[in-house]
Design an enzyme around this catalytic site. Structure first.
Site, short mmCIF file in Angstrom:
data_model
loop_
_atom_site.label_atom_id
_atom_site.label_comp_id
_atom_site.label_asym_id
_atom_site.label_seq_id
_atom_site.Cartn_x
_atom_site.Cartn_y
_atom_site.Cartn_z
N ASP A 188 0.86 -1.18 0.00
CA ASP A 188 0.00 0.00 0.00
C ASP A 188 0.89 1.23 0.00
OD1 ASP A 188 -2.33 1.67 0.42
OD2 ASP A 188 -1.58 1.92 2.46
N GLU A 272 -1.40 -1.42 -6.17
CA GLU A 272 -2.65 -0.89 -6.71
C GLU A 272 -2.32 -0.22 -8.03
OE1 GLU A 272 -5.65 1.18 -3.76
OE2 GLU A 272 -3.59 1.69 -3.37
N ASP A 351 -3.46 0.91 7.08
CA ASP A 351 -2.61 0.66 5.91
C ASP A 351 -2.23 -0.82 5.81
OD1 ASP A 351 -2.76 3.32 5.31
OD2 ASP A 351 -0.83 3.83 6.24
#
Ligand code: ZN
Length: 392
Positions: A188, A272, A351
Site C-alpha cells: 500500500d 494498486e 494501511d
C-alpha cells in the site's frame, strides 16, 4: 526486451544553442500539429453535420496523415532538424491523443519550460571516442560511466533545468526463466509517503526527501506572489525548478534502492493500479509529486522483476482502504488510522489491512478471503498487536 541507459552529456556553448533550437522547433511543430488536429476535427464534424460524407468521415486525423504531410510543408527551420526527430514529435502528439481517447485530459499546448526533450528513433546518431555524434547538432562530450548493452533503438536528449542528459533505449536478447513463485506481498503506497507491506512492515522515505518537499511548497508560494513577467518571477521560477530537480534525483535514488529490495525479497509483488487521469488533473502539488514518485517505483520494480523472472501485478484500486479482508465494507475517513471490522472483529492499522486487501486481489490468490480475518492478516508481530487491540 528493452533496457534504458542514461548518461549526462556536456555540450559546448554552440552545441547548447543548437540543442535549445531543436527543442524550440520540435515544440512549435508539436503545438502546430495539435492545433491542426483540432481544426481538422471541427471541419470534419461540420462536414458530417451537412452530410457531405454520408458514409462517415473520420472525425480525427491521425499520425500518418500528419507524417505524410510533413515533408511537403517543411519550413526552413524544420530543415535544420533531423527528419526522424520531427516524425517522433508527431508521434508524441499521436500518443497524447491516444491517451485522450482513453480517458485522459485533452492534449495541452506546450510552453517553453515544459517541452524538454526530443528523440532520435534509431538513426542519426553515433557513439565514438567519448563523443555522442548527433546528426545536425555535432559531437557532444559524454561520459559513459557504465557499458551500454544490446542494440540502441532510440536515443532521447533531455534538458533538465541547466543540465543535459541522453537516454538510450536498447534492445537486448536475454533469456528469462520464470522462477517458482514462493513469496508474495501486497503493497500500500500512501498519501503520507509511507509504504506498507502486507506483513505489516512499513518503510518511510528518507527525511531529506521530506525536507526538500516542504522547501518546494515554500518556494512555490513565493513564486505565486511574484508579479507575472517580472525578472524576479523568472529568478524564482529557476529556484523552484532546481528544488524540483533535486527532489526528482532523491526520489529516483530512493525508488531504485527500494525496488531492488522488493525484487530481492519477493517473487510476486502486488500494487494498486494508480489512476493516471487523476494524477494529471490533480491540483494538489504534494499529491501529484507523490503519485509521480509511486509510478516511478512501480515501473522500476516491474522492470527489475521482469529481469529476475518474477512478477509485478497491478490490481483494481477501487475502495481498497474501505473494505475488510473478510470482504465486509469498513468505510473510514483519511484521519481514521485504525481499522475496526464489525463483521469479523478485526482491529488493526488501516494501511496494514489495505496492503492485505491489495494482496488478496491478486490473480494468484483469488478473491478476498472469507475466512477469519485474523488468520489472514499477515505478519506475526502485527498479529499480536491486532489481537491485543481486539481485546481492548
Ligand atoms: Zn472483517
Amino acid at each position: 526486451m528493452r533496457k534504458s541507459f542514461q548518461f549526462r552529456i556536456y555540450p559546448n556553448k554552440k552545441q547548447e544553442v543548437a540543442l535549445e533550437r531543436t527543442l524550440t522547433i520540435c515544440r512549435h511543430l508539436y503545438n502546430d500539429s495539435l492545433a491542426d488536429r483540432k481544426r481538422q476535427a471541427e471541419l470534419n464534424r461540420l462536414k458530417q453535420s451537412f452530410n457531405v460524407f454520408p458514409w462517415g468521415y473520420p472525425e480525427w486525423i491521425n499520425y500518418y496523415d500528419q507524417a505524410n504531410q510533413l515533408p511537403l510543408s517543411k519550413t526552413a527551420f524544420q530543415k535544420e532538424v533531423h527528419s526522424q526527430v520531427l516524425q517522433n514529435t508527431l508521434k508524441r502528439v499521436e500518443r497524447s491523443f491516444q491517451n485522450f481517447f482513453n480517458g485522459a485530459g485533452y492534449p495541452r499546448f506546450q510552453g517553453r519550460n515544459r517541452y524538454n526533450s526530443f528523440t532520435y528513433p534509431g538513426s542519426g546518431l553515433k557513439l565514438e571516442d567519448g563523443k555522442l555524434n548527433l546528426s545536425k547538432i555535432g559531437a557532444i562530450k559524454i561520459i559513459l560511466h557504465r557499458a551500454i548493452e544490446g542494440k540502441i533503438k532510440t536515443c532521447t536528449i533531455k534538458r533538465d533545468v541547466d543540465q543535459w542528459y541522453v537516454t538510450f533505449s536498447c534492445e537486448i536478447d536475454i533469456l528469462i526463466i520464470p522462477i517458482e513463485i514462493k513469496t508474495i506481498t501486497g503493497i500500500d503506497v500512501g498519501l503520507t509517503s509511507l509504504i506498507t507491506f502486507s506483513n505489516g512492515e512499513q518503510i518511510e522515505p528518507p527525511k531529506y526527501l521530506r525536507a526538500s518537499e516542504k522547501r518546494l511548497a515554500r518556494e512555490q508560494i513565493h513564486l505565486s506572489k511574484k508579479k507575472k513577467g517580472s525578472e524576479n518571477r523568472n529568478k524564482q521560477r529557476i529556484i523552484v525548478a532546481k528544488v524540483h530537480q533535486r527532489i526528482r534525483f532523491q526520489r529516483k535514488d530512493f525508488n531504485h534502492k527500494l525496488s531492488t529490495n522488493l525484487v530481492n525479497n519477493y517473487d510476486h509483488v502486488v500494487f494498486e493500479k494508480l489512476q493516471i487521469q487523476n494524477m494529471v488533473q490533480n491540483h494538489n502539488l504534494a499529491k501529484s509529486i507523490s503519485d509521480a514518485g509511486w509510478s516511478q517505483l512501480i515501473n522500476l520494480t516491474k522492470y527489475k522483476a521482469e529481469y529476475a523472472g518474477k512478477i509485478v501485478e497491478l490490481v483494481n484500486p477501487r475502495g481498497t482502504s474501505q473494505v475488510c479482508i473478510c470482504g465486509h465494507p469498513v468505510p473510514k475517513k483519511l484521519s481514521m488510522r485504525i481499522h475496526r471490522c464489525p463483521n469479523c472483529g478485526l482491529v488493526a492499522d488501516r494501511d496494514h489491512v489495505t496492503a492485505n486487501v491489495i494482496e488478496s486481489r491478486s490473480s494468484t490468490t483469488g478473491t478476498a478471503g472469507f475466512q477469519a480475518c485474523l488468520s489472514n492478516l499477515k505478519g506475526e508481530a502485527m498479529k499480536q498487536e491486532a489481537t491485543l487491540l481486539v481485546g481492548w
